[in-house]
Design an enzyme around this catalytic site. Sequence first.
Site, PDB file in Angstrom:
ATOM      1  N   ASN A  58       4.748  -1.013  12.401  1.00 47.86           N
ATOM      2  CA  ASN A  58       3.751  -1.413  11.410  1.00 47.86           C
ATOM      3  C   ASN A  58       4.441  -1.687  10.080  1.00 47.86           C
ATOM      4  O   ASN A  58       5.242  -0.875   9.605  1.00 47.86           O
ATOM      5  CB  ASN A  58       2.692  -0.321  11.234  1.00 47.86           C
ATOM      6  N   GLU A 109       0.845  -1.191   0.000  1.00 46.94           N
ATOM      7  CA  GLU A 109       0.000   0.000   0.000  1.00 46.94           C
ATOM      8  C   GLU A 109       0.880   1.240   0.000  1.00 46.94           C
ATOM      9  O   GLU A 109       0.371   2.351   0.075  1.00 46.94           O
ATOM     10  CB  GLU A 109      -0.957  -0.018   1.180  1.00 46.94           C
ATOM     11  N   SER A 161      -7.487  -1.293   6.070  1.00 46.01           N
ATOM     12  CA  SER A 161      -8.392  -0.149   6.227  1.00 46.01           C
ATOM     13  C   SER A 161      -9.135   0.154   4.934  1.00 46.01           C
ATOM     14  O   SER A 161      -8.650  -0.117   3.846  1.00 46.01           O
ATOM     15  CB  SER A 161      -7.588   1.090   6.627  1.00 46.01           C
ATOM     16  N   HIS A 170      -3.454  -8.895  12.095  1.00 43.76           N
ATOM     17  CA  HIS A 170      -2.780  -7.716  11.564  1.00 43.76           C
ATOM     18  C   HIS A 170      -2.418  -6.834  12.759  1.00 43.76           C
ATOM     19  O   HIS A 170      -3.267  -6.554  13.603  1.00 43.76           O
ATOM     20  CB  HIS A 170      -3.686  -6.963  10.589  1.00 43.76           C
ATOM     21  N   SER A 203     -10.291   4.204  13.076  1.00 42.49           N
ATOM     22  CA  SER A 203      -9.642   3.032  12.478  1.00 42.49           C
ATOM     23  C   SER A 203      -9.669   1.838  13.433  1.00 42.49           C
ATOM     24  O   SER A 203      -9.836   0.698  13.003  1.00 42.49           O
ATOM     25  CB  SER A 203      -8.205   3.360  12.050  1.00 42.49           C
ATOM     26  N   CYS A 254      -3.669  -2.797   4.209  1.00 40.89           N
ATOM     27  CA  CYS A 254      -2.851  -3.857   4.812  1.00 40.89           C
ATOM     28  C   CYS A 254      -3.341  -5.255   4.457  1.00 40.89           C
ATOM     29  O   CYS A 254      -2.717  -6.256   4.829  1.00 40.89           O
ATOM     30  CB  CYS A 254      -2.828  -3.707   6.327  1.00 40.89           C
ATOM     31  N   LYS A 273      -6.631  -6.039  21.621  1.00 39.99           N
ATOM     32  CA  LYS A 273      -7.972  -5.432  21.519  1.00 39.99           C
ATOM     33  C   LYS A 273      -8.859  -6.287  20.613  1.00 39.99           C
ATOM     34  O   LYS A 273     -10.023  -6.540  20.913  1.00 39.99           O
ATOM     35  CB  LYS A 273      -7.892  -4.036  20.903  1.00 39.99           C
TER      36      LYS A 273
HETATM   37  N1  CAA Z   1       1.111   4.228  30.319  1.00 39.24           N
HETATM   38  C1  CAA Z   1       0.399   3.184  29.803  1.00 39.24           C
HETATM   39  N2  CAA Z   1      -0.581   3.329  28.866  1.00 39.24           N
HETATM   40  C2  CAA Z   1      -0.833   4.575  28.420  1.00 39.24           C
HETATM   41  C3  CAA Z   1      -0.137   5.700  28.916  1.00 39.24           C
HETATM   42  C4  CAA Z   1       0.875   5.496  29.913  1.00 39.24           C
HETATM   43  N3  CAA Z   1       1.590   6.515  30.394  1.00 39.24           N
HETATM   44  N4  CAA Z   1      -0.617   6.791  28.275  1.00 39.24           N
HETATM   45  C5  CAA Z   1      -1.584   6.360  27.423  1.00 39.24           C
HETATM   46  N5  CAA Z   1      -1.704   5.021  27.510  1.00 39.24           N
HETATM   47  C6  CAA Z   1      -2.588   4.141  26.719  1.00 39.24           C
HETATM   48  C7  CAA Z   1      -3.985   4.687  26.501  1.00 39.24           C
HETATM   49  O1  CAA Z   1      -4.815   4.418  27.608  1.00 39.24           O
HETATM   50  C8  CAA Z   1      -4.403   3.908  25.263  1.00 39.24           C
HETATM   51  O2  CAA Z   1      -4.750   2.594  25.607  1.00 39.24           O
HETATM   52  P1  CAA Z   1      -6.203   1.993  25.218  1.00 39.24           P
HETATM   53  O3  CAA Z   1      -6.322   2.133  23.732  1.00 39.24           O
HETATM   54  O4  CAA Z   1      -6.123   0.594  25.646  1.00 39.24           O
HETATM   55  O5  CAA Z   1      -7.187   2.827  25.936  1.00 39.24           O
HETATM   56  C9  CAA Z   1      -3.092   3.808  24.468  1.00 39.24           C
HETATM   57  O6  CAA Z   1      -2.052   4.075  25.414  1.00 39.24           O
HETATM   58  C10 CAA Z   1      -3.011   4.794  23.325  1.00 39.24           C
HETATM   59  O7  CAA Z   1      -3.333   6.063  23.819  1.00 39.24           O
HETATM   60  P2  CAA Z   1      -4.257   7.055  22.964  1.00 39.24           P
HETATM   61  O8  CAA Z   1      -5.462   6.352  22.443  1.00 39.24           O
HETATM   62  O9  CAA Z   1      -4.440   8.301  23.733  1.00 39.24           O
HETATM   63  O10 CAA Z   1      -3.235   7.328  21.765  1.00 39.24           O
HETATM   64  P3  CAA Z   1      -3.333   8.320  20.549  1.00 39.24           P
HETATM   65  O11 CAA Z   1      -4.685   8.887  20.384  1.00 39.24           O
HETATM   66  O12 CAA Z   1      -2.181   9.243  20.628  1.00 39.24           O
HETATM   67  O13 CAA Z   1      -3.045   7.369  19.289  1.00 39.24           O
HETATM   68  C11 CAA Z   1      -3.385   5.582  17.783  1.00 39.24           C
HETATM   69  C12 CAA Z   1      -3.079   5.966  19.240  1.00 39.24           C
HETATM   70  C13 CAA Z   1      -4.837   5.961  17.464  1.00 39.24           C
HETATM   71  C14 CAA Z   1      -3.183   4.101  17.642  1.00 39.24           C
HETATM   72  C15 CAA Z   1      -2.420   6.363  16.853  1.00 39.24           C
HETATM   73  O14 CAA Z   1      -1.096   5.935  17.054  1.00 39.24           O
HETATM   74  C16 CAA Z   1      -2.740   6.201  15.364  1.00 39.24           C
HETATM   75  O15 CAA Z   1      -3.535   6.935  14.816  1.00 39.24           O
HETATM   76  N6  CAA Z   1      -2.073   5.207  14.683  1.00 39.24           N
HETATM   77  C17 CAA Z   1      -2.295   4.941  13.271  1.00 39.24           C
HETATM   78  C18 CAA Z   1      -3.615   4.249  13.012  1.00 39.24           C
HETATM   79  C19 CAA Z   1      -3.648   2.810  13.434  1.00 39.24           C
HETATM   80  O16 CAA Z   1      -2.637   2.161  13.632  1.00 39.24           O
HETATM   81  N7  CAA Z   1      -4.872   2.279  13.580  1.00 39.24           N
HETATM   82  C20 CAA Z   1      -5.052   0.881  13.923  1.00 39.24           C
HETATM   83  C21 CAA Z   1      -6.275   0.263  13.275  1.00 39.24           C
HETATM   84  S1  CAA Z   1      -6.244   0.537  11.502  1.00 39.24           S
HETATM   85  C22 CAA Z   1      -5.250  -0.685  10.880  1.00 39.24           C
HETATM   86  O17 CAA Z   1      -4.993  -1.631  11.531  1.00 39.24           O
HETATM   87  C23 CAA Z   1      -4.705  -0.523   9.498  1.00 39.24           C
HETATM   88  C24 CAA Z   1      -3.340   0.042   9.577  1.00 39.24           C
HETATM   89  O18 CAA Z   1      -2.351  -0.717   9.595  1.00 39.24           O
HETATM   90  C25 CAA Z   1      -3.164   1.481   9.660  1.00 39.24           C
END
Ligand code: CAA
Length: 387
Positions: free
Chosen positions: A276, A79, A308, A233, A201, A111, A242
Amino acid sequence: TTVGIHDLSFATTEFVLPHTALAEYNGTEIGKYHVGIGQQSMSVPAADEDIVTLGAAAAAPIVARHGADGIRTLVFATESSIDQAKAAGVYVHSLLGLPSATRVVELKQACYGATAALQFAIGLIHRDPSQKVLVVASDVSKYELDSPGEATQGAAAVAMLVSADPALVRIEDPSGLFTADVMDFWRPNYRDAALVDGQESIGAYLQAVQGTWKDYSEQGGRPLEAFSAFCYHQPFTKMAYKAHRHLLNSAGHDTDETAVKQALGLTTAYNAVIGNSYTASVYLGLAALLDQAEDLTGQPVGFLSYGSGSVAEFFAGTVVPGYREHLRTAEHRTAIERRQAIGYDRYRALHERTLPTDGSDHATPAETTGPFRLAGISGHKRLYEKR
Ligand code: CAA
């Protein structure tokens, strides 16, 4: 005829950025990366590495072991494509010196592409079991600097030789399928970094897990408790947890954390330090499982491939007796350990680098110590060489 994965090899980049360096730069509590998303470090391509050099590096050991005999199709799944028209697999075909009597094509659906490639390969081999298909899944995962996605970048390629009477994993019917038109992650043709709605996502992925499992069950698949491990994945390793908890809940099972850890624990080892790798990610999970498990002979493994946009597939594979003699565990460990750790500034400079878009000549600095490199670009053409 039984058909499946006969050999599997992966390659990753020259450089690696530890999440501690990213956390120090952006002031994030390191627990968010190490525990919250489950990532330790991410592979960073050198200036002379791309999906072609990584893909060729992953596939070369397979051709060295088995020869090119019988490989009449090469499917390149990605991709993070480098050309709108020409398949990246044609460059790989050339770098590997494969015979001209080969069919080469590129497949795309985020992916999920490598799983489509694997399924299409199985179909071709059922038509003629004397043929083999080389599937190459190669991606550079790139998000905007200083965005939430930045911590979930990485890069790697997995090559799989798909054949009749496979030595590693027999892939079974049926498959559970799921498609939904969602905008959770995409990359318009004019951008090189993906756009993503992070929370959307994660929700879309979980919805797809439920959808594929429902279809898999309706198609007469194995019951959940038949599987000894699940390869998901893994955009970040926490996502596998999750997803699996969601699968257990939606199928009416308890989420016993010891059992969840038992089903996933070994599959996340490579992804946690590579990051990733998009299309390659679910098969890096398989590599980590096979390389580390004591003995999986005869055990069914569940695969959940998510791309996605979105398309997902759940299917089963059974591990073949004698598989351990065919693994590449030492080479895989070397691919990870040979990477040079870089600091935040070097990573940022590599992230920001661009190739000319005006047709001018450009020689890339010699950085990679891998077997193939992108030597430069001239007249809008990418020039590759063996090192
Ligand atoms: N200690 C331990 N855990 C902590 C922490 C700390 N100090 N601070 C935060 N956390 C935890 C949060 O509680 C959260 O856990 P949960 O999801 O279990 O609640 C986790 O860390 C992440 O925190 P946030 O949700 O606040 O993180 P964020 O909003 O900054 O971003 C993300 C996380 C959304 C994954 C971001 O990295 C992102 O957008 N990534 C790209 C998209 C992606 O990977 N999506 C996955 C599904 S899509 C897919 O699979 C296709 C693909 O390959 C893209």
